[in-house]
Design an enzyme around this catalytic site. Structure first.
Site, PDB file in Angstrom:
ATOM      1  N   LYS A   1       2.245  15.079  -8.337  1.00 16.81           N
ATOM      2  CA  LYS A   1       2.619  13.687  -8.644  1.00 16.81           C
ATOM      3  C   LYS A   1       1.987  12.712  -7.642  1.00 16.81           C
ATOM      4  CE  LYS A   1       6.698  11.966  -7.186  1.00 16.81           C
ATOM      5  NZ  LYS A   1       6.603  10.710  -6.446  1.00 16.81           N
ATOM      6  N   ASN A   2       2.147  13.009  -6.350  1.00 20.16           N
ATOM      7  CA  ASN A   2       1.693  12.030  -5.359  1.00 20.16           C
ATOM      8  C   ASN A   2       0.171  11.894  -5.310  1.00 20.16           C
ATOM      9  OD1 ASN A   2       4.322  11.457  -4.807  1.00 20.16           O
ATOM     10  ND2 ASN A   2       4.407  12.546  -2.851  1.00 20.16           N
TER      11      ASN A   2
ATOM     12  N   CYS B   1      12.320   4.984  -4.633  1.00 17.19           N
ATOM     13  CA  CYS B   1      13.560   5.652  -4.225  1.00 17.19           C
ATOM     14  C   CYS B   1      14.250   4.892  -3.102  1.00 17.19           C
ATOM     15  CB  CYS B   1      13.228   7.045  -3.686  1.00 17.19           C
ATOM     16  SG  CYS B   1      13.231   8.332  -4.921  1.00 17.19           S
TER      17      CYS B   1
ATOM     18  N   ARG C   1      11.354   1.389   4.032  1.00 20.54           N
ATOM     19  CA  ARG C   1       9.976   1.605   3.573  1.00 20.54           C
ATOM     20  C   ARG C   1       9.136   0.321   3.532  1.00 20.54           C
ATOM     21  NH1 ARG C   1      10.178   5.906  -1.292  1.00 20.54           N
ATOM     22  NH2 ARG C   1       8.292   6.704  -0.329  1.00 20.54           N
ATOM     23  N   PRO C   2       8.865  -0.263   4.692  1.00 21.48           N
ATOM     24  CA  PRO C   2       8.022  -1.460   4.724  1.00 21.48           C
ATOM     25  C   PRO C   2       6.551  -1.131   4.422  1.00 21.48           C
ATOM     26  CG  PRO C   2       8.550  -0.736   6.952  1.00 21.48           C
ATOM     27  CD  PRO C   2       9.286   0.180   6.019  1.00 21.48           C
TER      28      PRO C   2
ATOM     29  N   ASP D   1      10.034  15.661   1.633  1.00 18.57           N
ATOM     30  CA  ASP D   1      10.267  15.818   0.191  1.00 18.57           C
ATOM     31  C   ASP D   1      10.860  17.186  -0.166  1.00 18.57           C
ATOM     32  OD1 ASP D   1       9.387  13.290  -0.277  1.00 18.57           O
ATOM     33  OD2 ASP D   1       7.455  13.839  -1.139  1.00 18.57           O
TER      34      ASP D   1
ATOM     35  N   VAL E   1      11.653  11.279   8.948  1.00 18.02           N
ATOM     36  CA  VAL E   1      10.643  10.447   8.271  1.00 18.02           C
ATOM     37  C   VAL E   1      11.276   9.216   7.620  1.00 18.02           C
ATOM     38  CG1 VAL E   1       8.825  10.411   6.504  1.00 18.02           C
ATOM     39  CG2 VAL E   1       9.182  12.472   7.883  1.00 18.02           C
TER      40      VAL E   1
ATOM     41  N   ARG F   1      11.396  11.305 -12.821  1.00 16.15           N
ATOM     42  CA  ARG F   1      10.300  10.641 -12.111  1.00 16.15           C
ATOM     43  C   ARG F   1       9.290  11.658 -11.597  1.00 16.15           C
ATOM     44  NH1 ARG F   1      11.776   8.016  -7.157  1.00 16.15           N
ATOM     45  NH2 ARG F   1       9.525   7.948  -7.106  1.00 16.15           N
TER      46      ARG F   1
HETATM   47  C1  UD1 Z   1       4.640   9.247   0.477  1.00 15.98           C
HETATM   48  C2  UD1 Z   1       5.092  10.036  -0.718  1.00 15.98           C
HETATM   49  C3  UD1 Z   1       6.555  10.435  -0.580  1.00 15.98           C
HETATM   50  C4  UD1 Z   1       6.787  11.149   0.753  1.00 15.98           C
HETATM   51  C5  UD1 Z   1       6.226  10.340   1.915  1.00 15.98           C
HETATM   52  C6  UD1 Z   1       6.286  11.075   3.240  1.00 15.98           C
HETATM   53  C7  UD1 Z   1       3.689   9.133  -2.458  1.00 15.98           C
HETATM   54  C8  UD1 Z   1       3.619   8.400  -3.738  1.00 15.98           C
HETATM   55  N1  UD1 Z   1       4.894   9.245  -1.905  1.00 15.98           N
HETATM   56  O1  UD1 Z   1       5.420   8.052   0.484  1.00 15.98           O
HETATM   57  O2  UD1 Z   1       6.889  11.314  -1.647  1.00 15.98           O
HETATM   58  O3  UD1 Z   1       8.182  11.329   0.960  1.00 15.98           O
HETATM   59  O4  UD1 Z   1       4.847  10.007   1.664  1.00 15.98           O
HETATM   60  O5  UD1 Z   1       5.634  12.286   3.153  1.00 15.98           O
HETATM   61  O6  UD1 Z   1       2.703   9.653  -1.992  1.00 15.98           O
HETATM   62  N2  UD1 Z   1       6.254   3.130   7.002  1.00 15.98           N
HETATM   63  C9  UD1 Z   1       6.254   1.976   7.730  1.00 15.98           C
HETATM   64  N3  UD1 Z   1       5.309   1.019   7.422  1.00 15.98           N
HETATM   65  C10 UD1 Z   1       4.390   1.193   6.442  1.00 15.98           C
HETATM   66  C11 UD1 Z   1       4.396   2.394   5.713  1.00 15.98           C
HETATM   67  C12 UD1 Z   1       5.345   3.343   6.016  1.00 15.98           C
HETATM   68  O7  UD1 Z   1       7.076   1.786   8.626  1.00 15.98           O
HETATM   69  O8  UD1 Z   1       3.563   0.300   6.219  1.00 15.98           O
HETATM   70  C13 UD1 Z   1       7.284   4.164   7.295  1.00 15.98           C
HETATM   71  C14 UD1 Z   1       8.206   4.400   6.108  1.00 15.98           C
HETATM   72  O9  UD1 Z   1       9.251   3.462   6.053  1.00 15.98           O
HETATM   73  C15 UD1 Z   1       8.698   5.813   6.374  1.00 15.98           C
HETATM   74  C16 UD1 Z   1       7.487   6.469   7.038  1.00 15.98           C
HETATM   75  O10 UD1 Z   1       6.640   5.407   7.484  1.00 15.98           O
HETATM   76  O11 UD1 Z   1       9.782   5.793   7.255  1.00 15.98           O
HETATM   77  C17 UD1 Z   1       6.695   7.382   6.117  1.00 15.98           C
HETATM   78  O12 UD1 Z   1       6.262   6.646   4.995  1.00 15.98           O
HETATM   79  P1  UD1 Z   1       4.903   6.947   4.223  1.00 15.98           P
HETATM   80  O13 UD1 Z   1       4.233   8.137   4.848  1.00 15.98           O
HETATM   81  O14 UD1 Z   1       4.136   5.706   4.123  1.00 15.98           O
HETATM   82  O15 UD1 Z   1       5.451   7.359   2.808  1.00 15.98           O
HETATM   83  P2  UD1 Z   1       4.978   6.829   1.399  1.00 15.98           P
HETATM   84  O16 UD1 Z   1       3.507   6.692   1.376  1.00 15.98           O
HETATM   85  O17 UD1 Z   1       5.829   5.695   1.001  1.00 15.98           O
END
Ligand code: UD1
Length: 436
Positions: A39-40, A133, A138-139, A325, A347, A417
């Site tokens: 999916k991702n 979710c 998640r900023p 995950d 995370v 999803r």
């Molecule tokens: C992706 C995956 C999700 C998985 C996650 C961590 C997809 C579609 N989703 O989500 O299934 O759980 O990786 O392996 O690929 N963060 C910030 N600022 C940012 C971006 C992220 O602070 O600009 C923080 C997030 O709030 C979180 C952490 O970094 O606490 C990890 O997030 P991130 O690795 O970005 O996850 P996603 O890409 O949203």
């Protein structure tokens, strides 16, 4: 207030009309399950097709609600998109819109990933702040700072991120970017944007997840120059344009991990195909610690050998650490593992909401902050439970397979999803469950 959501065929339903999954346990499973495309990877690669002004064919795309939403977002941007079985034919020659629609982006965090390719292709992008979710704040600051380092002007007004590149060429410029945290999404956004930028971009402290590498391989199949994907330093040399491609998506390591846990929690020897075993290393290591074995039967085929379950500790980390995950599914397993296990979620800050639901099934779990202490119990009892997010919904299904009596899982839109045909797959393995 009733929750309203969009189904795969865009039909609006309300929570009270929603189907539930009834599961009768305890059950034994047997046989082999086919693992779908990741999916991702699919979501990121679909966003990546915006980089290409030619035809892209992506195969092994799972049929999921999230994929359906991404299709709708691309279509709303003016992209031509066609699905034939597991293949998406996408043509983004004409991108008529630079603004992604709020109602779709708010339901799928991954849709924010279109910002990088749109900006790289057109020099302008407007994307609402994302939803998805409810597992934490998640900023998107890391995405935004990366794009700014590459010369984009970014403002956030009324919940919409406006990004544009000044100058007559409207082209982003290569930059050296070091991420505060190895965010999967930020790494993907910056990497995609850099493929068409002028000059070289280095992403330090990059995410090393297999889906990042898959996205890089997809971009490379279109002629992008990317090195180091899958390590913590990615180097992208920008090119002027990308060409047509035909690309298969990797198998879903989280779906595979979920089925391995299904075998472990029901003491059932099951096989999985196809998988990329290295992608499952952190999950396999933990399954061995709890007393199971995982055997490589042949190329891309794994077999779970069940064992007496004993406690272990888990801490979620960016890849190659234990995946967040898989945390909920593993917690379901630990509820039945003898002894005390400690589960630490590092995370996301709000990803232990399945604890309350597992407790309803008789699990003995105590939570303090981001740590859950799970004391194994001899058996779980079927109960009505509510899925709180995608992976939590899988954890409840797993617990239901192992529990005595009937479990009724509500909130199935979370499950839909991210798991393709999960009921059929489990039924083929011998589970007793039905959606009503
Ligand atoms: C992706 C995956 C999700 C998985 C996650 C961590 C997809 C579609 N989703 O989500 O299934 O759980 O990786 O392996 O690929 N963060 C910030 N600022 C940012 C971006 C992220 O602070 O600009 C923080 C997030 O709030 C979180 C952490 O970094 O606490 C990890 O997030 P991130 O690795 O970005 O996850 P996603 O890409 O949203």
């Amino acid at each position: 207030m009733k929750e309203t959501y969009i189904t795969t065929n865009s039909q609006a339903l309300t929570e009270s009309d929603s189907p539930v999954l009834e599961i009768w346990g305890p059950t034994s499973l047997k046989g082999e399950v086919r693992i779908s495309g990741a999916k991702n990877s699919a979501l990121a690669i679909m966003a990546g097709t915006l980089l290409c002004s030619d035809d892209c064919r992506i195969s092994n795309v799972p049929s999921l609600m999230d994929v359906g939403r991404m299709v709708q977002i691309l279509a709303a941007l003016g992209v031509k998109i066609n699905r034939k079985q597991d293949t998406l034919e996408i043509n983004a020659t004409e991108i008529g819109q630079t603004q992604a629609p709020y109602d779709l982006v708010s339901q799928l965090r991954a849709s924010f990933f279109v910002i990088g390719p749109l900006l790289a292709r057109l020099g302008v992008a407007r994307v609402p702040l994302p939803g998805g979710c409810a597992i934490g704040a998640r900023p998107v600051d890391l995405h935004v700072r990366g794009l700014q380092a590459m010369g984009a002007e970014v403002t956030i007004e009324h919940g919409i991120v406006h990004a544009y590149v000044k100058g007559s060429s409207r082209r982003l410029k290569g930059a050296s970017i070091y991420l505060d945290y190895p965010s999967v999404g930020a790494t993907e956004t910056i990497m995609m944007a850099a493929t068409l930028a002028e000059g070289e971009t280095t992403i330090g402290n990059a995410a090393q997840e297999p889906e990042v590498e898959d996205l890089a391989n997809f971009c490379r199949s279109m002629g992008a120059k990317i090195r180091g994907a899958g390590t913590n330093t990615i180097i992208v040399s920008g090119v002027e344009r990308l060409h047509s491609t035909d690309y298969p998506i990797i198998p879903d390591r989280i779906e595979a991990g979920t089925f391995l846990v299904a075998g472990a929690i029901t003491h059932s020897p099951i096989s999985l195909y196809p998988v990329i075993p290295e992608h499952l290393s952190p999950v396999i290591a933990k399954l061995k610690e709890v007393g199971c074995n995982v055997i490589l039967e042949d190329y891309k085929r794994l077999r779970l050998v069940p064992g007496e379950l004993r406690a272990t500790d888990i801490e979620t980390l960016p890849y190659p650490g234990f995946p967040t995950d898989m945390q909920a599914q593993f917690m379901a397993l630990l509820t039945k593992s003898e002894g005390n296990s400690m589960v630490t979620e590092t995370v996301f800050e709000n990803r232990l909401r399945h604890v309350a639901e597992l407790q309803r099934m008789g699990a003995d779990i105590k939570v303090k902050g981001n740590v859950a202490v799970v004391k194994g119990v001899p058996f779980l009892s079927g109960a009505p439970v509510m899925a709180t997010d995608l992976r939590a919904s899988a954890a409840l299904v797993l617990a239901g397979l192992a529990a005595r009596g009937k479990t009724v899982v509500q909130g199935l839109h979370h499950l839909d999803r991210g798991y393709e045909n999960i009921e059929d797959k489990l039924r083929q393995l011998g589970a007793n469950l039905q959606r009503v």
